[in-house]
Write a protein that holds these residues in place. Sequence first.
Motif, short mmCIF file in Angstrom:
data_model
loop_
_atom_site.label_atom_id
_atom_site.label_comp_id
_atom_site.label_asym_id
_atom_site.label_seq_id
_atom_site.Cartn_x
_atom_site.Cartn_y
_atom_site.Cartn_z
N ASP A 70 0.83 -1.21 0.00
CA ASP A 70 0.00 0.00 0.00
C ASP A 70 0.86 1.26 0.00
OD1 ASP A 70 -2.76 -1.08 0.17
OD2 ASP A 70 -2.00 -1.98 2.00
N ILE A 71 2.02 1.21 0.65
CA ILE A 71 2.92 2.37 0.65
C ILE A 71 3.61 2.48 -0.71
CG2 ILE A 71 4.97 3.37 1.73
CD1 ILE A 71 2.44 3.45 3.45
N ILE A 72 3.94 1.34 -1.31
CA ILE A 72 4.60 1.37 -2.63
C ILE A 72 3.65 1.95 -3.67
CG2 ILE A 72 5.57 -0.06 -4.46
CD1 ILE A 72 6.51 -2.00 -2.23
N ASN A 73 2.45 1.43 -3.74
CA ASN A 73 1.49 1.89 -4.75
C ASN A 73 0.83 3.21 -4.37
OD1 ASN A 73 1.94 -0.47 -6.29
ND2 ASN A 73 0.51 -1.62 -5.00
N PHE A 74 0.54 3.40 -3.12
CA PHE A 74 -0.01 4.61 -2.51
C PHE A 74 -1.11 5.26 -3.37
CE2 PHE A 74 -0.35 8.20 0.16
CZ PHE A 74 0.23 7.80 1.37
N ASN A 75 -2.23 4.60 -3.36
CA ASN A 75 -3.35 5.11 -4.16
C ASN A 75 -4.68 4.89 -3.46
OD1 ASN A 75 -3.55 2.37 -4.34
ND2 ASN A 75 -3.17 2.26 -6.55
N SER A 76 -4.63 4.76 -2.13
CA SER A 76 -5.87 4.50 -1.41
C SER A 76 -5.84 5.14 -0.03
CB SER A 76 -6.08 2.99 -1.27
OG SER A 76 -5.08 2.44 -0.42
N LYS A 77 -7.01 5.18 0.60
CA LYS A 77 -7.13 5.69 1.96
C LYS A 77 -6.36 4.80 2.95
CE LYS A 77 -9.82 9.27 1.38
NZ LYS A 77 -9.36 10.63 1.74
N LYS A 78 -6.24 3.54 2.59
CA LYS A 78 -5.50 2.62 3.46
C LYS A 78 -4.03 3.04 3.56
CE LYS A 78 -4.41 -2.24 4.22
NZ LYS A 78 -4.52 -3.63 3.70
N SER A 79 -3.47 3.50 2.42
CA SER A 79 -2.09 3.96 2.41
C SER A 79 -1.92 5.14 3.35
CB SER A 79 -1.68 4.35 0.99
OG SER A 79 -1.87 3.28 0.10
N LYS A 81 -3.84 5.93 5.86
CA LYS A 81 -4.08 5.49 7.24
C LYS A 81 -2.82 4.88 7.86
CE LYS A 81 -7.22 2.78 10.11
NZ LYS A 81 -8.39 1.84 10.12
N ILE A 82 -2.08 4.15 7.04
CA ILE A 82 -0.84 3.52 7.54
C ILE A 82 0.14 4.59 8.02
CG2 ILE A 82 1.21 2.21 6.87
CD1 ILE A 82 -0.60 0.59 5.00
N LEU A 83 0.31 5.65 7.22
CA LEU A 83 1.24 6.72 7.61
C LEU A 83 0.71 7.50 8.81
CD1 LEU A 83 2.66 8.14 4.27
CD2 LEU A 83 3.55 6.35 5.76
N LYS A 84 -0.63 7.71 8.87
CA LYS A 84 -1.21 8.41 10.03
C LYS A 84 -0.96 7.63 11.31
CE LYS A 84 -5.01 10.65 7.51
NZ LYS A 84 -6.50 10.70 7.32
N ASN A 85 -1.20 6.32 11.25
CA ASN A 85 -0.99 5.48 12.44
C ASN A 85 0.48 5.48 12.86
OD1 ASN A 85 -3.69 4.81 12.54
ND2 ASN A 85 -3.43 2.92 11.35
N PHE A 86 1.36 5.43 11.85
CA PHE A 86 2.79 5.45 12.15
C PHE A 86 3.17 6.76 12.84
CE2 PHE A 86 7.06 6.84 10.86
CZ PHE A 86 7.81 5.86 11.48
N TYR A 87 2.68 7.87 12.31
CA TYR A 87 2.99 9.18 12.91
C TYR A 87 2.46 9.27 14.33
CZ TYR A 87 2.82 14.12 14.00
OH TYR A 87 2.98 15.33 14.64
#
Length: 520
Positions: A70-79, A81-87
């Motif tokens: 999801d981080i590689i393709n980064f084209n969705s809300k899931k991508s 959300k992953i960065l938000k959770n990490f932050y």
Amino acid sequence: MKSKYKILFPILFFIIAFFLFLNINEDNKRNLIERVYIEEEIISEEILKTVDMYFKQLKYTLNFLASDEDIINFNSKKSEKILKNFYNSHKTELSGITRIDKNGRIIYTYPENNSVIGLDVSKQPHNAYVIKNQKPVVSEVFRTLQGYYAIAYAVPVFDGNSYDGELTSLITAENLSENFIINRANKNMQFKLISENGNILFDNELELIGSNINYVIETENYQNHQNVIGKMLNKESGRINYQTKENNKIIENYGVFQNIEIENTFWAIFVTTTDKIIYHDVESNSQKIAIALIILFILSMFIFIEIANNYISNKNRIEKEKIENKFEAIFNQSVDFIAILDLEGKVLRVNHLALEYADLKEEEVIGKYFWNTVWWSHSKELQEQIKQAIFDSLNGIFSNINVVHYSKEGEKNYFATVIKPVYDSNGKMLLLIPQGRNITEIINAENKLRELNENLEKRVDERVKENEKMQKYLMQNENKIILGNLVAGITETIINNIIKTIFLLKLSLIYPLYTKYILI
């Protein structure tokens, strides 16, 4: 005369006590300076280790994120959300996390800022480094658009084997100082954390963060600073003593400087303490002691005795330290394996040679029963033998046994092992000392000699058998010769007797009477 001596006597001791006080005072200052140096080295090492550990952990986490589909393709809300959770899980350390595409344009950033989406940041030095080298990078300290100083830590993102941009985390100088320095620092010390290019990452004077250290030195006119900064930026470590001016008063400063490599760059830390702080307690104590010396002038004899006792105590302490240092040198530089056990057979100390042989750390064996340690783990029988030897030593029975150890490479070695008790001056047993000497070469030499002796004996036996066989053969031939000679002799005698008999018979026919007498 006697009264004069009585007056001179306390005066003399007072003078001696005063000069001894000055001498001890100077020694205390030197000891305090050495302690400060050591404390500065410990704190700076701890800070640098924390920095190293933090960036290794951050690198691991960012690389893990960068490998997510999801981080590689980064084209969705899931991508997102992953960065938000990490932050949110790292917001005490980070001030932002950003996904940048392979062309250096921002795809997404959190905390969200829509005005920067699509912005080309490929010209920023750290982004340019990742695009060019496709390796993690730690940036120089820089001022962000929001107005605070920060550093960026970025890792490349790959889609399969193809470079597909980067994942960048932003760390503020404030978070840097709170996590790495302030919580571990001594409030009486001054700290400077600088980058490879001399930019200040942290300083007690917060307004200097982001400035270049060489500029600060030039403006403040610090003496001897240029030399140490040059060494720091040359990746050197060491101690320094330099002077600064404060209200036209010379201030002595004592500091240490060390460095650490982080990815593509390195950071250096400079920790200093002023003599005013170092000597504060000493000066305070000096005043009290001076007053005490004046009050106790008449009792200077007792003061002298006390000082003499202190001197002797210090001397004994130094001698004790020398003995301890000598013991440590002998203990750890011995060619033998040495351990120290208590009277229960538990390990108190083990020398370096024995630890290195089994690839151990001392804390792995301290407190364990000696026979349960790794050196004997390959043989239950040997464990029982060592246990019995320890009990024998406790009962005053000398133990000397040959044992087998296996090195960390699995190599078999033979050791001559003795266990000796240690007694105090009153004959009380204090400790047990097992000592093992590697006799593998001796054993191998003996085995080789034994093998040579066995081969020699075998060859001698073969030669003896050959000699016996030859001797037997020669004796048989000799007997044949003797028998032949004997037969020949007997034959000759018989023939002679036959000829003689025939002759006599013939003679008897001619001379009967004569023959009669002859035969008779």
